[in-house]
Motif scaffolding. Structure first.
Motif, mmCIF file in Angstrom:
data_model
loop_
_atom_site.group_PDB
_atom_site.id
_atom_site.type_symbol
_atom_site.label_atom_id
_atom_site.label_comp_id
_atom_site.label_asym_id
_atom_site.label_seq_id
_atom_site.Cartn_x
_atom_site.Cartn_y
_atom_site.Cartn_z
ATOM 1 N N CYS A 102 0.867 -1.181 0.000
ATOM 2 C CA CYS A 102 0.000 0.000 0.000
ATOM 3 C C CYS A 102 0.899 1.224 0.000
ATOM 4 O O CYS A 102 0.818 2.065 -0.885
ATOM 5 C CB CYS A 102 -0.907 -0.014 1.231
ATOM 6 N N ARG A 126 3.400 -1.558 -7.599
ATOM 7 C CA ARG A 126 2.640 -0.455 -7.022
ATOM 8 C C ARG A 126 3.249 -0.027 -5.688
ATOM 9 O O ARG A 126 3.977 -0.794 -5.044
ATOM 10 C CB ARG A 126 1.164 -0.791 -6.827
ATOM 11 N N LYS A 131 0.173 9.552 0.506
ATOM 12 C CA LYS A 131 -0.987 8.758 0.904
ATOM 13 C C LYS A 131 -2.190 9.615 1.289
ATOM 14 O O LYS A 131 -2.076 10.507 2.125
ATOM 15 C CB LYS A 131 -0.616 7.869 2.105
ATOM 16 N N GLU A 164 0.314 6.936 -6.563
ATOM 17 C CA GLU A 164 -0.772 7.928 -6.528
ATOM 18 C C GLU A 164 -0.285 9.369 -6.435
ATOM 19 O O GLU A 164 0.554 9.710 -5.605
ATOM 20 C CB GLU A 164 -1.718 7.629 -5.351
ATOM 21 N N GLN A 182 -1.411 7.236 -10.710
ATOM 22 C CA GLN A 182 -2.698 6.791 -10.162
ATOM 23 C C GLN A 182 -3.443 7.998 -9.577
ATOM 24 O O GLN A 182 -2.860 8.802 -8.859
ATOM 25 C CB GLN A 182 -2.425 5.769 -9.062
ATOM 26 N N GLY A 184 -6.454 8.609 -7.107
ATOM 27 C CA GLY A 184 -7.185 7.827 -6.129
ATOM 28 C C GLY A 184 -8.668 8.155 -6.103
ATOM 29 O O GLY A 184 -9.126 9.165 -6.667
ATOM 30 N N ALA A 185 -9.404 7.267 -5.434
ATOM 31 C CA ALA A 185 -10.858 7.404 -5.340
ATOM 32 C C ALA A 185 -11.264 8.793 -4.837
ATOM 33 O O ALA A 185 -12.222 9.387 -5.325
ATOM 34 C CB ALA A 185 -11.389 6.325 -4.411
ATOM 35 N N ARG A 186 -10.503 9.308 -3.875
ATOM 36 C CA ARG A 186 -10.863 10.596 -3.263
ATOM 37 C C ARG A 186 -10.660 11.778 -4.199
ATOM 38 O O ARG A 186 -11.147 12.866 -3.936
ATOM 39 C CB ARG A 186 -10.076 10.787 -1.964
ATOM 40 N N LYS A 207 -9.022 5.889 -10.562
ATOM 41 C CA LYS A 207 -9.855 5.024 -9.723
ATOM 42 C C LYS A 207 -11.263 5.607 -9.601
ATOM 43 O O LYS A 207 -11.442 6.827 -9.639
ATOM 44 C CB LYS A 207 -9.207 4.889 -8.345
ATOM 45 N N ARG A 237 -12.513 0.013 -7.551
ATOM 46 C CA ARG A 237 -11.921 -0.360 -6.262
ATOM 47 C C ARG A 237 -12.984 -0.497 -5.167
ATOM 48 O O ARG A 237 -12.718 -0.401 -3.995
ATOM 49 C CB ARG A 237 -10.859 0.657 -5.865
ATOM 50 N N HIS A 272 -8.663 -2.961 -1.934
ATOM 51 C CA HIS A 272 -9.408 -1.863 -1.306
ATOM 52 C C HIS A 272 -10.911 -2.149 -1.286
ATOM 53 O O HIS A 272 -11.622 -1.629 -0.438
ATOM 54 C CB HIS A 272 -9.100 -0.535 -2.002
ATOM 55 N N GLU A 298 -2.590 -5.411 -3.206
ATOM 56 C CA GLU A 298 -1.633 -5.015 -2.168
ATOM 57 C C GLU A 298 -0.975 -6.256 -1.557
ATOM 58 O O GLU A 298 -1.651 -7.211 -1.163
ATOM 59 C CB GLU A 298 -2.338 -4.177 -1.097
HETATM 60 C C1 PEP Z 1 -4.393 3.003 -2.749
HETATM 61 O O1 PEP Z 1 -4.349 2.494 -3.869
HETATM 62 O O2 PEP Z 1 -3.526 2.796 -1.877
HETATM 63 C C2 PEP Z 1 -5.547 3.848 -2.398
HETATM 64 C C3 PEP Z 1 -5.488 4.750 -1.437
HETATM 65 O O3 PEP Z 1 -6.646 3.547 -3.127
HETATM 66 P P1 PEP Z 1 -8.104 4.260 -3.196
HETATM 67 O O4 PEP Z 1 -7.877 5.613 -3.785
HETATM 68 O O5 PEP Z 1 -8.850 3.338 -4.099
HETATM 69 O O6 PEP Z 1 -8.671 4.290 -1.805
#
Ligand code: PEP
Ligand code: MN
Length: 338
Positions: A102, A126, A131, A164, A182, A184-186, A207, A237, A272, A298
């Motif tokens: 991760c 990855r 983070k 990310e 990447q 991320g979802a957020r 994502k 995800r 995830h 992961e």
């Molecule tokens: C990740 O890939 O470590 C991650 C934080 O993913 P996600 O944006 O899908 O939560």
């Protein structure tokens, strides 16, 4: 909007229609079919009177694309998009496996994990260096130092790397050290960031936000592509549902839906989605069977000591078992795990 030209149209006639549309500020996407010449017209066509095009005798029909996403749309490009990252090709007949921790925690940690996942057959490494943590008091990642570690270890094991990006100010670092960016979802709907990614040509793995619809997700991909970057990979995800047993609910149905709606490759992140390592293998198999173009998993050699997401991280041995099963399944499905 899609224009279908009459069978006997000459090159000059086609050019004439295309130049007419270009002069109005539209972009042309040619896709020469076997019997007909078809091309897509992208731009704000809402106010455009499509009937006016029938004034050209070479025009057979004008079809409006109903969906708000255009460049992402399979109607505009029927062939699967292939994304080439160093020696790895994502999409089409290939099943690509991305694996790693991760978070990047140290060079030694990344080296141990990369060596193991490479041996098991993973293609891409990855690791998160920046983070997006829910709590400001938890580990935030090693930043640029982490990217450098990933880059160095990736080179050692001949694996492209994915990491990310959260801040547009870090784009130059990512251009230097990372092979796939990447989102991320957020940040799926961080439109300012997406616009910046449209200006570069590095592959972007977008994502799905945990509360976003498939259409919203595809519109975010459209932002990147509209800016000129066509190298977009989608990543499901898991989404938020009422079910608390898993961290998120893996929306397997996105795979056939995306395949129908779009030409972009779709990668599944069972880690995830599940939140528990013991669900990762089943979800991976289900994803491959449903037609995913790859997985991002992961892996940690000491998940109990991981600085993030230890509970959902596979130990190298479990990852190896998964890869054997994935290989068997791809043989049955006529896919290529390469
Ligand atoms: C990740 O890939 O470590 C991650 C934080 O993913 P996600 O944006 O899908 O939560
Ligand atoms: Mn994680």
């Amino acid at each position: 909007m899609i224009i279908k030209m009459k069978k006997q149209s000459t090159k000059e006639q086609i050019k004439k229609v295309q130049n007419h549309l270009k002069a109005k500020g539209f972009e042309i996407h040619d896709s020469v079919g076997e019997t007909y010449h078809i091309f897509g017209v992208v731009g704000d066509t809402a106010q455009f009177d499509t009937r006016s095009l029938y004034a050209f005798e070479s025009v057979d029909s004008v079809i409006r694309i109903q969906e708000p996403f255009k460049k992402v749309n399979r109607k505009l490009k029927n062939e699967d998009t292939l994304i080439k990252v160093k020696d790895v090709t994502i999409g089409g007949p290939n099943l690509t496996v991305m694996a790693g921790p991760c978070s990047v925690e140290s060079k030694q940690q990344v080296d141990i994990i990369a060596k193991a996942v490479k041996k098991s057959g993973a293609h891409i490494l990855r690791g998160g260096a920046y983070k997006p943590r829910t709590s400001p008091y938890t580990f935030q990642g090693m930043g640029k130092e982490g990217l450098k570690i990933l880059n160095e270890v990736g080179q050692k094991y001949n694996m492209p790397i994915v990491s990310e990006l959260m801040d547009k100010d870090h784009i130059p670092e990512f251009l230097e050290y990372v092979d796939i960016i990447q989102i991320g979802a957020r940040n799926m709907q961080n439109f300012a960031l997406l616009k910046e990614l449209g200006k570069i040509d590095k592959p972007v793995m977008l994502k799905r936000g945990f509360s976003n619809t498939i259409e919203e997700w595809l519109m975010s991909a459209e932002y990147i592509m509209a800016g000129g970057n066509e190298n977009v990979i989608l990543c499901e995800r898991g989404i938020r549902t009422f079910e608390p047993y898993t961290r998120n609910t893996l929306d397997i149905s996105t795979i056939p839906i995306i395949k129908k709606l779009s030409h972009l490759p779709v990668i599944i992140d069972p880690s995830h989605a599940a939140g528990h390592w013991d669900l990762v293998e089943s979800l991976s198999m289900a994803s491959i069977a449903a037609g995913a173009d790859g997985l991002i998993i992961e892996v940690h050699h000491e998940p109990e000591n991981a600085l993030s997401d230890g509970a959902q991280s596979l130990k190298p041995k479990k990852f190896d078992d998964l890869m054997i099963k994935a290989n068997n399944l791809t043989t049955v499905l006529n896919k290529k795990i390469s």
